[in-house]
Write a protein that holds these residues in place. Structure first.
Motif, PDB file in Angstrom:
ATOM      1  N   PRO A  82       0.830  -1.197   0.000  1.00  0.00           N
ATOM      2  CA  PRO A  82       0.000   0.000   0.000  1.00  0.00           C
ATOM      3  C   PRO A  82       0.862   1.244   0.000  1.00  0.00           C
ATOM      4  O   PRO A  82       1.896   1.312   0.635  1.00  0.00           O
ATOM      5  N   ARG A  83       0.452   2.243  -0.723  1.00  0.00           N
ATOM      6  CA  ARG A  83       1.189   3.493  -0.799  1.00  0.00           C
ATOM      7  C   ARG A  83       0.231   4.651  -0.599  1.00  0.00           C
ATOM      8  O   ARG A  83      -0.978   4.479  -0.653  1.00  0.00           O
ATOM      9  N   VAL A  84       0.775   5.831  -0.338  1.00  0.00           N
ATOM     10  CA  VAL A  84      -0.059   6.988  -0.093  1.00  0.00           C
ATOM     11  C   VAL A  84      -0.960   7.228  -1.292  1.00  0.00           C
ATOM     12  O   VAL A  84      -0.507   7.350  -2.419  1.00  0.00           O
ATOM     13  N   LYS A  85      -2.235   7.330  -1.054  1.00  0.00           N
ATOM     14  CA  LYS A  85      -3.220   7.557  -2.104  1.00  0.00           C
ATOM     15  C   LYS A  85      -3.175   6.482  -3.177  1.00  0.00           C
ATOM     16  O   LYS A  85      -3.805   6.619  -4.209  1.00  0.00           O
ATOM     17  N   HIS A  86      -2.393   5.430  -2.955  1.00  0.00           N
ATOM     18  CA  HIS A  86      -2.327   4.333  -3.907  1.00  0.00           C
ATOM     19  C   HIS A  86      -1.966   4.844  -5.299  1.00  0.00           C
ATOM     20  O   HIS A  86      -2.557   4.450  -6.292  1.00  0.00           O
ATOM     21  N   GLY A  87      -0.987   5.752  -5.370  1.00  0.00           N
ATOM     22  CA  GLY A  87      -0.621   6.364  -6.641  1.00  0.00           C
ATOM     23  C   GLY A  87       0.747   5.946  -7.110  1.00  0.00           C
ATOM     24  O   GLY A  87       1.581   5.449  -6.343  1.00  0.00           O
ATOM     25  N   PHE A  88       0.994   6.117  -8.400  1.00  0.00           N
ATOM     26  CA  PHE A  88       2.275   5.802  -9.018  1.00  0.00           C
ATOM     27  C   PHE A  88       2.743   7.023  -9.802  1.00  0.00           C
ATOM     28  O   PHE A  88       1.953   7.668 -10.495  1.00  0.00           O
ATOM     29  N   ALA A  89       4.038   7.314  -9.695  1.00  0.00           N
ATOM     30  CA  ALA A  89       4.573   8.506 -10.338  1.00  0.00           C
ATOM     31  C   ALA A  89       5.371   8.192 -11.592  1.00  0.00           C
ATOM     32  O   ALA A  89       5.912   9.098 -12.210  1.00  0.00           O
ATOM     33  N   SER A  90       5.478   6.937 -11.979  1.00  0.00           N
ATOM     34  CA  SER A  90       6.239   6.591 -13.170  1.00  0.00           C
ATOM     35  C   SER A  90       5.660   5.337 -13.810  1.00  0.00           C
ATOM     36  O   SER A  90       4.997   4.529 -13.147  1.00  0.00           O
ATOM     37  N   LYS A  91       5.930   5.174 -15.087  1.00  0.00           N
ATOM     38  CA  LYS A  91       5.444   4.006 -15.811  1.00  0.00           C
ATOM     39  C   LYS A  91       6.104   2.740 -15.288  1.00  0.00           C
ATOM     40  O   LYS A  91       5.471   1.678 -15.189  1.00  0.00           O
ATOM     41  N   LEU A  92       7.391   2.849 -14.929  1.00  0.00           N
ATOM     42  CA  LEU A  92       8.111   1.699 -14.392  1.00  0.00           C
ATOM     43  C   LEU A  92       7.493   1.228 -13.086  1.00  0.00           C
ATOM     44  O   LEU A  92       7.394   0.023 -12.829  1.00  0.00           O
ATOM     45  N   ALA A  93       7.048   2.177 -12.246  1.00  0.00           N
ATOM     46  CA  ALA A  93       6.420   1.805 -10.981  1.00  0.00           C
ATOM     47  C   ALA A  93       5.116   1.059 -11.226  1.00  0.00           C
ATOM     48  O   ALA A  93       4.797   0.100 -10.521  1.00  0.00           O
ATOM     49  N   VAL A  94       4.354   1.483 -12.234  1.00  0.00           N
ATOM     50  CA  VAL A  94       3.102   0.788 -12.561  1.00  0.00           C
ATOM     51  C   VAL A  94       3.405  -0.627 -13.054  1.00  0.00           C
ATOM     52  O   VAL A  94       2.746  -1.591 -12.668  1.00  0.00           O
ATOM     53  N   GLU A  95       4.408  -0.749 -13.924  1.00  0.00           N
ATOM     54  CA  GLU A  95       4.760  -2.071 -14.455  1.00  0.00           C
ATOM     55  C   GLU A  95       5.176  -3.011 -13.332  1.00  0.00           C
ATOM     56  O   GLU A  95       4.781  -4.183 -13.296  1.00  0.00           O
ATOM     57  N   ARG A  96       5.963  -2.504 -12.385  1.00  0.00           N
ATOM     58  CA  ARG A  96       6.425  -3.346 -11.279  1.00  0.00           C
ATOM     59  C   ARG A  96       5.246  -3.781 -10.414  1.00  0.00           C
ATOM     60  O   ARG A  96       5.167  -4.927  -9.947  1.00  0.00           O
ATOM     61  N   TYR A  97       4.296  -2.875 -10.199  1.00  0.00           N
ATOM     62  CA  TYR A  97       3.111  -3.213  -9.413  1.00  0.00           C
ATOM     63  C   TYR A  97       2.282  -4.300 -10.110  1.00  0.00           C
ATOM     64  O   TYR A  97       1.847  -5.273  -9.477  1.00  0.00           O
ATOM     65  N   LEU A  98       2.075  -4.148 -11.426  1.00  0.00           N
ATOM     66  CA  LEU A  98       1.275  -5.126 -12.160  1.00  0.00           C
ATOM     67  C   LEU A  98       1.954  -6.490 -12.191  1.00  0.00           C
ATOM     68  O   LEU A  98       1.300  -7.528 -12.053  1.00  0.00           O
ATOM     69  N   GLN A  99       3.279  -6.505 -12.363  1.00  0.00           N
ATOM     70  CA  GLN A  99       4.001  -7.774 -12.400  1.00  0.00           C
ATOM     71  C   GLN A  99       3.932  -8.495 -11.062  1.00  0.00           C
ATOM     72  O   GLN A  99       3.883  -9.720 -11.006  1.00  0.00           O
ATOM     73  N   SER A 253      26.370  -1.649  -7.877  1.00  0.00           N
ATOM     74  CA  SER A 253      26.699  -0.782  -6.736  1.00  0.00           C
ATOM     75  C   SER A 253      26.038   0.580  -6.917  1.00  0.00           C
ATOM     76  O   SER A 253      26.688   1.620  -6.869  1.00  0.00           O
ATOM     77  N   GLU A 254      24.712   0.534  -7.095  1.00  0.00           N
ATOM     78  CA  GLU A 254      23.921   1.745  -7.316  1.00  0.00           C
ATOM     79  C   GLU A 254      22.682   1.715  -6.423  1.00  0.00           C
ATOM     80  O   GLU A 254      22.289   0.674  -5.913  1.00  0.00           O
ATOM     81  N   TYR A 255      22.084   2.898  -6.257  1.00  0.00           N
ATOM     82  CA  TYR A 255      20.814   3.030  -5.547  1.00  0.00           C
ATOM     83  C   TYR A 255      19.756   3.510  -6.527  1.00  0.00           C
ATOM     84  O   TYR A 255      19.986   4.453  -7.293  1.00  0.00           O
ATOM     85  N   TYR A 256      18.606   2.833  -6.504  1.00  0.00           N
ATOM     86  CA  TYR A 256      17.499   3.176  -7.403  1.00  0.00           C
ATOM     87  C   TYR A 256      16.407   3.856  -6.592  1.00  0.00           C
ATOM     88  O   TYR A 256      15.858   3.270  -5.660  1.00  0.00           O
ATOM     89  N   CYS A 257      16.103   5.101  -6.911  1.00  0.00           N
ATOM     90  CA  CYS A 257      15.093   5.867  -6.183  1.00  0.00           C
ATOM     91  C   CYS A 257      13.703   5.497  -6.687  1.00  0.00           C
ATOM     92  O   CYS A 257      13.402   5.659  -7.875  1.00  0.00           O
ATOM     93  N   ARG A 258      12.846   5.030  -5.784  1.00  0.00           N
ATOM     94  CA  ARG A 258      11.500   4.641  -6.172  1.00  0.00           C
ATOM     95  C   ARG A 258      10.645   5.835  -6.572  1.00  0.00           C
ATOM     96  O   ARG A 258       9.693   5.693  -7.318  1.00  0.00           O
ATOM     97  N   ARG A 259      10.992   7.022  -6.093  1.00  0.00           N
ATOM     98  CA  ARG A 259      10.160   8.192  -6.355  1.00  0.00           C
ATOM     99  C   ARG A 259      10.421   8.796  -7.733  1.00  0.00           C
ATOM    100  O   ARG A 259       9.493   9.170  -8.445  1.00  0.00           O
ATOM    101  N   CYS A 260      11.708   8.918  -8.141  1.00  0.00           N
ATOM    102  CA  CYS A 260      12.007   9.591  -9.410  1.00  0.00           C
ATOM    103  C   CYS A 260      12.674   8.668 -10.425  1.00  0.00           C
ATOM    104  O   CYS A 260      13.021   9.111 -11.518  1.00  0.00           O
ATOM    105  N   ASP A 261      12.891   7.383 -10.083  1.00  0.00           N
ATOM    106  CA  ASP A 261      13.495   6.392 -10.980  1.00  0.00           C
ATOM    107  C   ASP A 261      14.945   6.703 -11.342  1.00  0.00           C
ATOM    108  O   ASP A 261      15.475   6.147 -12.304  1.00  0.00           O
ATOM    109  N   ALA A 262      15.594   7.576 -10.592  1.00  0.00           N
ATOM    110  CA  ALA A 262      16.997   7.910 -10.870  1.00  0.00           C
ATOM    111  C   ALA A 262      17.927   6.922 -10.175  1.00  0.00           C
ATOM    112  O   ALA A 262      17.571   6.294  -9.173  1.00  0.00           O
ATOM    113  N   ARG A 263      19.130   6.780 -10.727  1.00  0.00           N
ATOM    114  CA  ARG A 263      20.139   5.885 -10.162  1.00  0.00           C
ATOM    115  C   ARG A 263      21.288   6.713  -9.594  1.00  0.00           C
ATOM    116  O   ARG A 263      21.723   7.679 -10.214  1.00  0.00           O
TER     117      ARG A 263
END
Length: 485
Positions: A82-99, A253-263
């Protein structure tokens, strides 16, 4: 012009392009087509959408958000995270949720049922793009703090998470020339503070010891603006969003930000941690921080990461051996004098490195004086790997057996419920009871029970991705497994 809304299989939805899509005003929101799906996954399910203010040179909004329908907002197999307002800010986040929530679903058909790109009003395209709205000068009020009536009199800002150790309250440093990106997903949560809360678990981060246990995303998200969201290193490692991760995310050896999809490259971050450790006088704190650094750099293919990992492992070996804090930071040392069970791997690595770096094919004196039998070393490594693989096979077999028993039992239970429902429906049709209303209530109750058990089965089927990727709530509820956070 690229087609964003494709024709459905039955031909009921006309093919639409950007020219026929309604242009949208900044911060506008809505429901359903053409910018959010409808009747997915169930008939009557309507998704919602919203846009921000920034517009790309092509005339589409850079910040677009999509929200789950009400039927998917109550947790369960369709919303394991569950996430705040059940929202997604990127297409990648939606794909990961559906998968994760709907394995086997057709992602192409899902995104083809609506337009992901949302065109902006013509008045916004004078210069090709709209600049990001800046946060007012001073501490970042909008995303991090809230002001109550009494605060106007005292001019005291309070952390939304009510964290007395929040960095926004403790530090009155010069204002950063960069603002935080606008965020109405996590930062709209009543008790979430971007300055001091982890985006993955919403708990406070630790600012002590140079903030060793968290990382803040400083990726540029617009003109003079950064993401600014923070995450615990441990949370990111557990969620496969930090370190070296294979698959589609492919982190080294990277960090992936769930909010903006940046590495973010973690090597500089670990270097800062190492520099922080040099000023500490607690052996326990130093070892704890260095172990976190090892987790971030482990299995990396980067040369810089491998070299830094090698140095950290040597320091940890010295700590375990009891070397004084003044001497553990010396990069040249005689590790051959340490016990084999403490620094066996580190000493071997240093010997090999010394041989490789020796000029003109000449070996160093350290290597020549060290005793090293590659046959015994190879045999020891082979036995060690065999033991690990054997233990892994046994654990996987036991997990498979447990999953098989639970899933088959749930399947049989549902089949029995179906049989009972068939009998009860037959009794209702023949009017065998003097109270048909009672029979009808029994049938309706049985249908609801079957739906609940099918939902439980869907939750249990998430185990197909492995116990490590199954939500903790599902493991506890259906498999009686407690997983530490």
């Amino acid at each position: 012009m690229e087609t964003d809304l494709h024709e459905e299989s039955d031909g009921s939805t006309p093919r639409t392009n950007d020219l026929s899509l309604r242009r949208v005003a900044p911060d506008e929101s809505g429901e359903g087509l053409p910018y959010a799906p409808i009747n997915w996954p169930n008939p009557g399910d309507i998704w919602r959408w919203r846009v921000g203010k920034r517009v790309s040179g092509s005339g589409h909004y850079l910040d677009r958000y999509i929200y789950l329908p009400k039927s998917l907002c109550n947790g369960g197999p369709a919303n394991p995270t569950p996430r705040v307002k059940h929202g997604f800010a990127s297409k990648l986040a939606v794909e990961r949720y559906l998968q994760t929530s709907f394995p086997g679903s057709d992602l192409g058909a899902f995104f083809a049922s609506f337009s992901w790109k949302i065109p902006a009003e013509m008045s916004l395209l004078a210069n090709g793009a709209v600049k990001l709205k800046h946060v007012p000068a001073g501490p970042p009020i909008a995303p991090c703090v809230e002001i109550e009536d009494s605060d106007f009199e005292s001019d005291v800002l309070r952390c939304k998470a009510r964290n007395k150790l929040c960095i926004s309250l403790l530090e009155k440093a010069e204002n950063s020339p960069l603002a935080f990106m606008e965020c109405d997903i996590c930062c709209n949560e009543a008790k979430f503070c971007r300055e001091c809360c982890c985006i993955l678990c919403s708990k406070h981060v630790n600012f002590s010891c140079g903030g060793y246990d968290y990382i803040r995303c400083e990726a540029m998200t617009g003109e003079a603006a950064i993401c600014g969201h923070a995450a615990h290193i441990d949370c990111a490692l557990r969620c496969y969003m930090a370190g070296t991760v294979g698959g589609s995310i492919a982190l080294d050896s990277e960090y992936y930000c769930r909010r903006c999809d940046a590495r973010t490259d973690l090597v500089p971050h670990v270097k800062r941690l190492l520099h922080t450790c040099e000023s500490l006088d607690s052996r326990d704190n130093i070892e704890k921080i260095l172990n976190i650094g090892i987790c971030m750099l482990h299995s990396s293919e980067k040369t810089s990461a491998k070299e830094l990992l090698k140095r950290i492992e040597v320091v940890v070996a010295k700590l375990k051996y009891g070397t004084s804090l003044e001497d553990i930071w010396k990069q040249e040392g005689n590790l051959s004098a340490m016990p084999t069970d403490v620094c066996h791997h580190e000493s071997t690595a240093m010997e090999i490195t010394s041989y490789q770096e020796a000029p003109n094919g000449k070996t160093s004196s350290d290597l020549m004086s060290a005793s090293f039998d590659y046959r015994s070393e190879s045999q020891r490594l082979a036995e060690e790997v065999d033991q690990v693989l054997h233990a892994l096979k046994n654990s996987q077999e036991s997990e498979f057996k447990m999953a098989e028993e639970k899933l088959l039992a749930q399947k049989n239970y549902i089949c029995n419920l179906y049989q009972q429902l068939e009998k009860e429906k037959s009794d209702l049709a023949r009017r065998t009871s003097t109270n048909p209303d009672a029979l009808l209530n029994i049938v309706l109750s049985r249908v609801k029970q079957i739906k609940r058990e099918i939902t439980n089965l869907k939750e249990m089927e998430a185990i197909a991705s492995g116990f490590g990727k199954t939500p903790r709530a599902a493991l506890k509820k259906h498999f009686n497994l407690e997983v530490e956070e």
